[in-house]
Write an enzyme that holds these catalytic residues in place. Structure first.
Site, PDB file in Angstrom:
ATOM      1  CG  ASN A  67      -6.495  27.212   5.419  1.00  0.00           C
ATOM      2  OD1 ASN A  67      -5.637  28.010   5.731  1.00  0.00           O
ATOM      3  ND2 ASN A  67      -6.773  26.138   6.153  1.00  0.00           N
TER       4      ASN A  67
ATOM      5  CB  CYS B 272      -3.219  30.334  10.627  1.00  0.00           C
ATOM      6  SG  CYS B 272      -2.905  28.585  10.237  1.00  0.00           S
ATOM      7  CG  ASP B 273      -6.109  25.887  13.148  1.00  0.00           C
ATOM      8  OD1 ASP B 273      -6.000  26.273  11.980  1.00  0.00           O
ATOM      9  OD2 ASP B 273      -6.287  24.707  13.454  1.00  0.00           O
TER      10      ASP B 273
ATOM     11  CG  HIS C 157       0.189  26.875   6.673  1.00  0.00           C
ATOM     12  ND1 HIS C 157      -0.796  26.271   5.920  1.00  0.00           N
ATOM     13  CD2 HIS C 157      -0.330  26.974   7.925  1.00  0.00           C
ATOM     14  CE1 HIS C 157      -1.853  26.021   6.674  1.00  0.00           C
ATOM     15  NE2 HIS C 157      -1.588  26.440   7.895  1.00  0.00           N
TER      16      HIS C 157
ATOM     17  CE1 TYR D 221      -0.099  23.076   6.194  1.00  0.00           C
ATOM     18  CE2 TYR D 221       0.427  22.558   8.473  1.00  0.00           C
ATOM     19  CZ  TYR D 221      -0.477  22.585   7.441  1.00  0.00           C
ATOM     20  OH  TYR D 221      -1.746  22.113   7.628  1.00  0.00           O
TER      21      TYR D 221
ATOM     22  NE  ARG E  10      -5.615  15.591   7.046  1.00  0.00           N
ATOM     23  CZ  ARG E  10      -5.973  15.033   8.197  1.00  0.00           C
ATOM     24  NH1 ARG E  10      -5.836  13.725   8.367  1.00  0.00           N
ATOM     25  NH2 ARG E  10      -6.463  15.759   9.169  1.00  0.00           N
TER      26      ARG E  10
END
Length: 443
Positions: free
Chosen positions: A148, A170-171, A201, A266, A286
């Site tokens: 990322n 991207c997962d 995202h 997102y 986070r």
């Protein structure tokens, strides 16, 4: 008999590494291995995981060779696939990425807005360095890169390593699609064929069909309008109300901006910035949550395995993101022509978007790489949002390459998460101060 492959996991000290290894070991019948290597420039962190990973491998298949190293030549020599998930600056820098913007009442998030820009400025050099190691020691290797912030990293690889054997992924869509499959009553996301477009995202689903061709989007959309990506009423009532639950739930607000599509969760950071900031805690973001839970839990569990010499009773589990990586490697190795969401150069796939955009769209994957599917024209609302965010990502990469303060200030100013050039400059100056060991010197 199938050929056996050699892989290196770049970012071997990541807490996701054991999950990836467990997924690889669970798929040896489909993807046989001769060697698994871990590579990281932080030897101490990698060593917290390495012995446990070695035990997991030996228990499953003692014939697989295991190496954990900080030497790039050892790591990248004789490998067929590199699974790259590096985090330059680790979690302490992520914490600053999140908290500095919040100081100015701006979204503080790992990959979106100013935090993603700061992280991107750190990540570019590390990813390019690993590509160069791969090409030097194993020029026929494929790098499956999910470091990322994927959008900025993908733009950097497009510009600076355009001919490299790298696929950016991207997962995040996998998690959304797993929930969609549950909502639709299917046993697996692989029972669906999806149409999706956007940036990483930053995208929208326009079709979700089962294997018989039945369109599931209306059914899933009605559920999302009520529960977001929370798969069932039971989970809505009983699930742990953590940050991921709230993210999944909030999709019911995002979908109102275009009820004909199903959005990436997102998008809340770009379309509902005020909500995000008002519901953020600058003292505990986070990053703190991950450090206090996941990081401690994984390191502790790996220590138990290393001390016991076996993995009996382990709480380590296969991660959903690891499944995507294995499927992609298998598609490349065995020419399966599987349909997958990848981050690729547009080149006309989205007809009314510039060709050099790095877009996230469905592709067919085989031994020679990928073939993007045609999307056609996209609506004005999505096109406008994408072009604004795309300009941000391109300006970040230009700022990194040119050491340009001006362009990085422009990138922050243009971000939809930032209210003004004045605030953008304050955030930038704070970021420069804490990123002296990671960013190029801006002028």
């Amino acid at each position: 008999m199938k050929n056996k492959f050699s892989i290196v996991i770049a970012g071997g000290g990541s807490t996701y590494t054991p999950e990836i290894i467990l997924m690889l070991l669970d798929n040896l019948d489909r993807f046989p291995l001769r060697t698994i290597k871990l590579y990281d420039n932080d030897e101490n962190r990698q060593n917290k995981l390495a012995k446990a990973c070695e035990i997991l491998i030996k228990e499953k298949d003692p014939s697989i060779s295991f190496v954990a190293t900080t030497n790039p030549q050892i790591a990248y020599t004789d490998v067929d696939f590199c699974l790259a998930h590096i985090r330059v600056g680790q979690l302490p820098m992520r914490e600053l990425d999140e908290k500095i913007p919040l100081k100015y009442s701006v979204v503080g998030q790992e990959t979106c807005g100013p935090g993603g820009i700061a992280y991107g400025m750190r990540s570019i050099a590390g990813v390019l360095e690993n590509i160069d190691y791969m090409e030097k020691y194993s020029p026929n290797c494929w790098m499956l890169n999910y470091s990322n912030p994927a959008a900025i990293v993908a733009e950097a690889t497009r510009r600076f390593r355009p001919h490299s054997r790298i696929i950016n992924i991207c997962d995040m869509p996998i998690g959304m699609e797993n929930n969609m499959a549950k909502i639709a009553g299917l046993s697996s996301r692989k029972d669906m064929d999806v149409r999706y477009y956007g940036l990483n995202h930053f995208g929208w689903y326009t079709s979700i069909k089962d294997k018989s061709g039945y369109e599931l989007l209306p059914k899933i959309s009605e559920h999302v309008k009520q529960y977001g990506y929370v798969p069932s009423q039971y989970e809505y009532e009983h699930a742990k109300r953590d940050s991921w639950f709230e993210t999944n739930l909030f999709t019911r607000e995002i979908i109102k901006t275009d009820p004909t599509t199903i959005p990436s969760s997102y998008l809340k950071y770009y379309l509902f910035q005020d909500h995000v900031v008002n519901n953020s805690n600058i003292e505990y973001t986070r990053a703190n949550e991950v450090m206090d839970t996941r990081e401690k839990e994984v390191f502790s569990e790996c220590k138990k395995i290393a001390e016991a010499g076996h993995s009996n009773g382990t709480t380590l589990k296969i991660g959903i993101h690891a499944e995507f990586i294995v499927d992609l490697a298998i598609a490349l190795a065995y020419n399966t022509h599987e349909r997958m969401l990848l981050i690729v150069e547009n080149n006309g796939a989205i007809a009314n978007l510039q060709d050099d955009a790095m877009v996230e769209i469905p592709c067919i994957v085989g031994k020679d790489g990928y073939e993007p599917l045609s999307i056609g024209n996209i609506p004005l609302f999505q096109k406008g949002l994408i072009e604004q965010q795309l300009a941000v990502e391109k300006l970040v990469v230009e700022a990194w390459a040119e050491h340009s303060y001006q362009k990085l200030w422009q990138a922050l100013t243009l971000s939809k998460t930032v209210p003004s050039a004045t605030i953008a400059k304050k955030i930038l100056d704070d970021f420069i101060e804490v990123n002296k060991d990671y960013w190029p010197e801006l002028r």
